[in-house]
Design an enzyme around this catalytic site. Structure first.
Site, short mmCIF file in Angstrom:
data_model
loop_
_atom_site.label_atom_id
_atom_site.label_comp_id
_atom_site.label_asym_id
_atom_site.label_seq_id
_atom_site.Cartn_x
_atom_site.Cartn_y
_atom_site.Cartn_z
N HIS A 57 0.85 -1.21 0.00
CA HIS A 57 0.00 0.00 0.00
C HIS A 57 0.88 1.25 0.00
O HIS A 57 1.51 1.58 1.01
CB HIS A 57 -0.92 0.02 1.22
CG HIS A 57 -1.93 1.13 1.16
ND1 HIS A 57 -3.28 0.91 1.04
CD2 HIS A 57 -1.79 2.48 1.15
CE1 HIS A 57 -3.93 2.06 0.99
NE2 HIS A 57 -3.03 3.04 1.05
N HIS A 59 1.59 5.37 -2.15
CA HIS A 59 1.11 6.43 -3.05
C HIS A 59 2.32 7.04 -3.76
O HIS A 59 2.90 8.02 -3.28
CB HIS A 59 0.34 7.51 -2.29
CG HIS A 59 -0.94 6.99 -1.71
ND1 HIS A 59 -2.14 7.12 -2.37
CD2 HIS A 59 -1.19 6.29 -0.59
CE1 HIS A 59 -3.09 6.52 -1.64
NE2 HIS A 59 -2.54 6.02 -0.55
N GLN A 153 -9.35 9.26 -5.56
CA GLN A 153 -9.05 9.87 -4.26
C GLN A 153 -10.16 10.80 -3.75
O GLN A 153 -10.47 10.84 -2.56
CB GLN A 153 -7.73 10.65 -4.37
CG GLN A 153 -7.41 11.59 -3.24
CD GLN A 153 -6.73 10.90 -2.08
OE1 GLN A 153 -5.58 10.51 -2.17
NE2 GLN A 153 -7.45 10.73 -0.98
N HIS A 211 -9.33 1.87 -0.21
CA HIS A 211 -9.22 2.60 1.04
C HIS A 211 -10.60 2.47 1.69
O HIS A 211 -11.58 2.97 1.12
CB HIS A 211 -8.91 4.07 0.79
CG HIS A 211 -7.48 4.33 0.39
ND1 HIS A 211 -6.93 3.84 -0.76
CD2 HIS A 211 -6.51 5.03 1.03
CE1 HIS A 211 -5.66 4.23 -0.82
NE2 HIS A 211 -5.37 4.96 0.24
N GLU A 214 -11.30 4.63 6.41
CA GLU A 214 -10.13 5.29 7.01
C GLU A 214 -10.64 6.51 7.76
O GLU A 214 -10.50 7.66 7.33
CB GLU A 214 -9.10 5.68 5.95
CG GLU A 214 -7.79 6.18 6.57
CD GLU A 214 -6.79 6.68 5.55
OE1 GLU A 214 -7.10 6.68 4.35
OE2 GLU A 214 -5.68 7.09 5.96
N ASP A 310 2.15 3.21 2.97
CA ASP A 310 1.23 4.28 2.61
C ASP A 310 1.94 5.53 2.08
O ASP A 310 1.69 5.97 0.97
CB ASP A 310 0.32 4.64 3.80
CG ASP A 310 -1.02 5.24 3.37
OD1 ASP A 310 -1.27 5.33 2.16
OD2 ASP A 310 -1.81 5.62 4.25
FE FE2 Z 1 -3.42 5.15 1.20
#
Ligand code: FE2
Length: 426
Positions: A57, A59, A153, A211, A214, A310
């Site tokens: 995971h 970005h 996102q 996701h 969260e 992440d």
């Molecule tokens: Fe993430």
């Protein structure tokens, strides 16, 4: 028989001492002792040999951008998302690719040889990231497996172009279907997004990694819908709920129903301990919630769990190294997984467990698998988590891609040795 590379005397994560022979891009043999010629022989007596570290995971379109155009003053997830929106407008495709490649260099030096990266598909600015990371995926292919997730996102329904661009990204060759149901406008739209995104994955034969929940809101229960759709659409074993932080705050009785549903659907979980402990609980006074999802309880139910990183130096996180042992170290602490068996499991959760989730079935320390491995300046997997030591040797697909000399600290102390190693030998 002649091998290309022979490693002598390494210690596997299960404690066995072995020699490992590599030919071309494959592991040719793993035996207690191999007497043979080889192009290169490495004496690694007493050093841990690990399968590659894997980050399930990340970005990569945002990494190494810390401070641009400003820092995240509140430290919250929501300000991070707003800040990312500002950065997207100013960054170029070349800029994204350059930062991503620089990060991949760091990753390789840490023995991190496979990464699942979400890539923003919310709007036209975000599509720069899709194009850049598809190109980076090709560039690094000889030594690093980069798996991309189409990630709306700003919300699959909430952002006007997200649906169209997410589908376009999948058409362009992005590997996995992502989502962010807790960021849609309503719980109902969140649930609907889970349903539609899972249907898209089922139609295209793709994996899902959302996701999911969260948030600190205990009523954010999209994981329930994700498990349901996984069952309904025959996606068992191919779906991940990333983060799942709301579960930290959920009612215990509800969780006692939820976890068996996840297990039944074979939905895996990817908590991201460095980020969860940093971003969650920001609206709390004291006691302040940790936010990490219920990892030991999931493992007890047979749910597959891998640790993710992440973020590194981006709108959400001002630190980060690319070292998955930092991630395991934090996860172990926050989840209180301190028994010897649990600590060893934490190591597997940044190597073999993440490989299984990403369906990288040809990685692992077995004869016939790919010749990709890492030698660490540690005696076993628990010591590796304790020390986060140097990667002495990183081999990817049969090629040495990174090396590091063993280091010791020189001491000048009366009546004491002249050097010290932090490795512990009983
Ligand atoms: Fe993430």
């Amino acid at each position: 028989m002649n091998f290309d590379i022979l490693l002598k005397g390494g210690v596997l994560p299960d404690g066995r001492t072995v020699d490992i022979a590599l030919s071309d891009d494959r592991i040719a043999a793993i035996e207690p002792s191999i007497d043979a010629e080889a192009g290169e022989v490495f004496d690694i007596a007493g050093d841990l040999v690990s399968p590659p570290f894997i980050d399930p995971h990340f970005h990569m379109d945002a990494t190494l951008s810390y401070g641009r155009p400003r820092i995240n003053a509140s430290g919250t997830l929501l300000e991070g998302i707003a800040l990312w929106g500002e950065l997207k407008k100013e960054q170029t495709e070349d800029d994204i690719a350059e930062r991503a490649l620089r990060y991949c260099d760091w990753a390789v030096s840490m023995g991190l040889l496979a990464i699942r990266s979400h890539v923003d598909t919310s709007d036209d600015d975000a599509m720069k990231g899709v194009r850049a990371l598809l190109a980076v995926r090709e560039t690094v292919k000889p030594y690093l497996d980069l798996q991309l997730v189409a990630f709306p996102q700003d919300g699959f329904y909430r952002a006007p172009k997200a649906r169209e661009n997410t589908l376009a990204a999948l058409d362009m060759g992005v590997d996995v279907v992502g989502g962010i149901p807790h960021f849609e406008r309503t719980m109902a739209e969140g649930r609907a997004s889970v349903t539609e995104l899972c249907e898209i994955a089922a139609d295209r034969g793709l994996m899902v990694d959302m996701h999911c929940d969260e948030t600190d809101d205990p009523m954010s229960r999209h994981i329930e819908q994700l498990a349901y759709e996984t069952q309904r659409l025959g996606l068992r074993g191919r779906v991940v709920g990333s983060h799942l932080t709301s579960m930290h705050s959920m009612d215990n009785y509800y969780v006692s129903k939820l976890l068996p549903l996840m297990a039944e659907a074979q939905v895996a979980a990817i908590p991201n301990p460095l980020i969860n402990i940093t971003l969650q609980g920001r609206h709390d006074t004291y006691p302040k919630r940790r936010g990490l999802t219920r990892v030991p309880e999931m493992l007890t139910q047979g749910i597959r769990v891998a640790w993710g990183q992440d973020c590194v130096l981006d709108p959400w996180y001002s630190l980060g190294t690319g070292d998955m042992l930092d991630v395991a170290f934090m996860g172990l602490h926050v989840a209180q997984m301190t028994s010897p068996a649990d600590m060893r499991r934490c190591f597997d959760m940044v190597t073999s467990e993440s490989a299984a989730i990403m369906e990288l079935t040809d990685l692992g320390l077995e004869k016939g698998k790919r010749a990709s491995l890492v030698v660490l300046d540690a005696g076993d997997s628990v010591e590796a988590i304790r020390l986060r030591p140097d990667r002495l040797l990183v081999i990817s697909n049969g090629r040495v891609v990174a090396r590091h000399q063993k280091s010791e600290s020189a001491l000048s102390l009366p009546g004491r040795p002249s050097s010290v190693s932090r490795r512990h030998k009983n």
